[in-house]
Motif scaffolding. Structure first.
Motif, PDB file in Angstrom:
ATOM      1  N   ASN A 125       0.565  -1.036   0.153  1.00  0.00           N
ATOM      2  CA  ASN A 125       0.124  -0.290   0.021  1.00  0.00           C
ATOM      3  C   ASN A 125       0.925   1.360  -0.181  1.00  0.00           C
ATOM      4  O   ASN A 125       0.503   1.847  -0.599  1.00  0.00           O
ATOM      5  CB  ASN A 125      -0.787   0.565   1.480  1.00  0.00           C
ATOM      6  CG  ASN A 125      -1.818  -1.171   1.397  1.00  0.00           C
ATOM      7  OD1 ASN A 125      -2.489  -1.631   0.290  1.00  0.00           O
ATOM      8  ND2 ASN A 125      -2.780  -1.389   2.333  1.00  0.00           N
ATOM      9  N   ASP A 126       2.220   0.912   0.631  1.00  0.00           N
ATOM     10  CA  ASP A 126       2.930   2.296   1.167  1.00  0.00           C
ATOM     11  C   ASP A 126       2.958   2.817  -0.516  1.00  0.00           C
ATOM     12  O   ASP A 126       3.634   4.121  -1.220  1.00  0.00           O
ATOM     13  CB  ASP A 126       3.870   1.910   1.752  1.00  0.00           C
ATOM     14  CG  ASP A 126       3.673   2.052   3.397  1.00  0.00           C
ATOM     15  OD1 ASP A 126       2.457   2.804   3.370  1.00  0.00           O
ATOM     16  OD2 ASP A 126       4.157   2.398   4.156  1.00  0.00           O
ATOM     17  N   ARG A 129       0.730   4.373  -2.698  1.00  0.00           N
ATOM     18  CA  ARG A 129       0.690   5.816  -2.274  1.00  0.00           C
ATOM     19  C   ARG A 129       1.486   6.869  -2.417  1.00  0.00           C
ATOM     20  O   ARG A 129       1.337   8.136  -3.733  1.00  0.00           O
ATOM     21  CB  ARG A 129       0.571   5.755  -0.596  1.00  0.00           C
ATOM     22  CG  ARG A 129       0.675   7.166   0.088  1.00  0.00           C
ATOM     23  CD  ARG A 129       0.538   7.130   1.088  1.00  0.00           C
ATOM     24  NE  ARG A 129       0.239   8.754   1.498  1.00  0.00           N
ATOM     25  CZ  ARG A 129       1.150   9.951   1.453  1.00  0.00           C
ATOM     26  NH1 ARG A 129       2.690   9.428   1.025  1.00  0.00           N
ATOM     27  NH2 ARG A 129       1.384  10.708   2.076  1.00  0.00           N
ATOM     28  N   GLU A 130       2.306   6.017  -2.762  1.00  0.00           N
ATOM     29  CA  GLU A 130       3.971   7.171  -3.592  1.00  0.00           C
ATOM     30  C   GLU A 130       3.491   7.101  -5.020  1.00  0.00           C
ATOM     31  O   GLU A 130       3.657   7.775  -5.615  1.00  0.00           O
ATOM     32  CB  GLU A 130       5.378   6.149  -3.432  1.00  0.00           C
ATOM     33  CG  GLU A 130       5.680   7.161  -1.371  1.00  0.00           C
ATOM     34  CD  GLU A 130       5.695   8.332  -1.259  1.00  0.00           C
ATOM     35  OE1 GLU A 130       5.617   8.500  -2.192  1.00  0.00           O
ATOM     36  OE2 GLU A 130       5.692   8.729  -0.313  1.00  0.00           O
ATOM     37  N   ALA A 132       0.788   7.294  -6.895  1.00  0.00           N
ATOM     38  CA  ALA A 132       0.064   8.191  -6.815  1.00  0.00           C
ATOM     39  C   ALA A 132      -0.038   8.819  -6.584  1.00  0.00           C
ATOM     40  O   ALA A 132      -0.131  10.198  -7.490  1.00  0.00           O
ATOM     41  CB  ALA A 132      -1.127   7.694  -5.630  1.00  0.00           C
ATOM     42  N   ILE A 133       1.110   9.900  -5.384  1.00  0.00           N
ATOM     43  CA  ILE A 133       1.998  11.181  -5.949  1.00  0.00           C
ATOM     44  C   ILE A 133       2.384  11.280  -7.118  1.00  0.00           C
ATOM     45  O   ILE A 133       2.567  12.438  -7.586  1.00  0.00           O
ATOM     46  CB  ILE A 133       2.795  10.945  -4.408  1.00  0.00           C
ATOM     47  CG1 ILE A 133       1.838  11.297  -3.579  1.00  0.00           C
ATOM     48  CG2 ILE A 133       3.386  12.272  -4.428  1.00  0.00           C
ATOM     49  CD1 ILE A 133       2.939  10.661  -2.028  1.00  0.00           C
TER      50      ILE A 133
END
Length: 278
Positions: A125-126, A129-130, A132-133
């Protein structure tokens, strides 16, 4: 294709912009054995629109031209990207790439085989998330390139493009793209770009070191990108065109000499920062 001995992420000058470098220490340690660094040549296609990439890559050194192909089948430039640009990430979702990425000059990438990532369960998940950024930043970058085309006048558009290129290369001392590349990006001709570069140099917005390198004078280029007409800078308006021209002519040799030394030192430092460890 040349594979290099790779610097670890904590020692990399590109870490804060890199999809991999921003992961926490435990995640980076799990990824490290699967990452390789390699050189690429000018003109190499690092990502091709419509193809599902076999590797995910992060641009470490260099600049790429972003291209988009429409129904007419022609690849047209839509922007440029630099250090930290992630390529091939669509493969993580088993989707084809939506842009092509072509190297403007030789450089280096870190790359990972996508199948190996999936087999080793490294896509948590981490990481997403990066990712998506990164996608959000990529959209903002494309919007910035689109915005430049709405600046009034070719000189203002060229000034805006050079400011973006300086940001991509993280320095005011930049490697300049060819006139052909700039003309394609700005939807103009090479002759117009050549005249624009000469004008920006006369206006004090660009200090040329050689054909491919120069120093960006950010404040002056910003004025031009905001629509200020050439020949109407703050200093010139106060002292008059003749006095401003005379002052520029009298100080140019000393400025060029000083910048030449700083440019050489900056290039040496940048090369040392990104060079692989022996």
């Amino acid at each position: 294709m040349t594979t290099l001995d790779r610097k670890a992420c904590p020692d990399c000058a590109c870490r804060t912009r890199c999809l991999l470098g921003r992961q926490d220490e435990a995640v980076r340690a799990a990824w490290e054995p699967h990452v390789r660094e390699r050189r690429f040549r000018k003109g190499e296609v690092l990502q091709r629109q419509g193809h599902v990439p076999a590797t995910t890559q992060v641009l470490k050194v260099g600049t790429v031209l972003l291209q988009r192909r429409a129904a007419d089948g022609v690849d047209r430039p839509v922007g440029m990207a630099g250090c930290g640009q992630a390529m091939g990430t669509s493969a993580l979702l088993q989707r084809p790439a939506d842009l092509s990425c072509v190297a403007v000059a030789p450089g280096r990438v870190c790359e990972i085989d996508v199948a190996r990532l999936q087999r080793n369960g490294l896509l948590g998940n981490d990481f997403f998330r990066e990712l998506a950024i990164d996608q959000w930043k990529g959209q903002a970058l494309l919007a910035d390139w689109a915005r430049i085309l709405h600046i009034r006048g070719s000189a203002g558009q060229l000034a805006g493009a050079l400011l973006l290129i300086a940001d991509l290369q993280r320095s005011s001392l930049v490697r300049l793209p060819s006139h052909s590349v700039l003309a394609a990006l700005l939807f103009t001709t090479r002759e117009t770009v050549a005249r624009g570069v000469a004008l920006l140099t006369r206006e004090g917005g660009l200090v040329r070191h050689d054909r491919w390198h120069g120093e960006i004078v950010r404040n002056r280029l910003t004025e031009l990108a905001r629509g200020q007409q050439p020949g109407h800078g703050a200093g010139q308006a106060a002292a008059g065109p003749t006095a401003a021209a005379a002052a520029t002519a009298s100080t140019a040799p000393a400025r060029q000499a000083g910048l030449a030394g700083s440019f050489s030192s900056a290039c040496t430092s940048a090369a040392s920062a990104c060079a692989p460890l022996p």
